[in-house]
Design an enzyme around this catalytic site. Sequence first.
Site, PDB file in Angstrom:
ATOM      1  N   ASP A   1      30.465   9.663 -12.848  1.00  0.00           N
ATOM      2  CA  ASP A   1      30.227   9.921 -11.487  1.00  0.00           C
ATOM      3  C   ASP A   1      31.272   9.519 -10.853  1.00  0.00           C
ATOM      4  OD1 ASP A   1      27.612  10.275 -12.532  1.00  0.00           O
ATOM      5  OD2 ASP A   1      26.787   8.310 -11.915  1.00  0.00           O
TER       6      ASP A   1
HETATM    7  N1  URA Z   1      25.522   7.434 -16.713  1.00  0.00           N
HETATM    8  C1  URA Z   1      25.752   7.501 -15.186  1.00  0.00           C
HETATM    9  O1  URA Z   1      24.706   7.106 -14.543  1.00  0.00           O
HETATM   10  N2  URA Z   1      26.771   7.843 -14.458  1.00  0.00           N
HETATM   11  C2  URA Z   1      27.840   7.965 -15.223  1.00  0.00           C
HETATM   12  O2  URA Z   1      28.978   8.166 -14.539  1.00  0.00           O
HETATM   13  C3  URA Z   1      27.909   7.991 -16.703  1.00  0.00           C
HETATM   14  C4  URA Z   1      26.751   7.745 -17.340  1.00  0.00           C
END
Ligand code: URA
Length: 233
Positions: free
Chosen positions: A102
């Site tokens: 993310d």
């Molecule tokens: N889980 C999440 O919530 N975000 C990420 O970027 C990777 C795994």
Amino acid sequence: MKLLRLIANLGYGSRREVAGWFHDGRVTDVSGAVLDQDARVAPAQVRIDGEPLDPPPGLVVLLHKPVGYTCSTKDPGRLIYDLLPRRYRYRDPLLSPVGRLDRDTSGLLLLTDDGALLHRIISPKSNIAKCYEAVLAQDLRGDEGAIFASGTLLLDGEKTPLLPAELEVISPRSARLTLHEGRYHQVRRMFAATGNHVTALHRSAVGALALDGLAAGEWRALAPADIVRVFAR
Ligand code: URA
């Protein structure tokens, strides 16, 4: 592959531009001898203006993704590609992220132009452990480890339960979570399912490969021995 096509595909410029560089004698071998655009030479032997050529296809990049960068080629805002040499964005085959982090997650991100390798890494069959460090808004309740390890946790909107995952409590508001799959926003949604909220998230390892001192925003091309570590148990 002929040299003109290889260099253009590495994102240096259009075929017409690169042809001009051959004409101007800017493409040479290590000894400085001018190369012809049809030459078939090992990429490691090629120089452009005296500089070694970028790695040929089969490239795997390890990037320490900082918070605030998106795993995309064209979203508004800062992109992971902004952290790499500009021409890497124009490589053919494309250098793609292996799974995504993310925008607000930092840590270990792989990119590759090797489609078979990419699929091998993300395939559930490979069962590669991904290790995340999460900071939480509220104290852990104490039952999260059992819930995550159960193999029965069903996230909102999903039809299949999550694979068992391992939780290691670091402090009342921080924990290390090891996953064996990669669903959308998985870590944040897992803690949300226990009534908590992730305020910071960092991926520290994929398989046995870690960042090993690579600072946020830095990257390096991986050697075959590093790639073996991704699959090591
Ligand atoms: N889980 C999440 O919530 N975000 C990420 O970027 C990777 C795994």
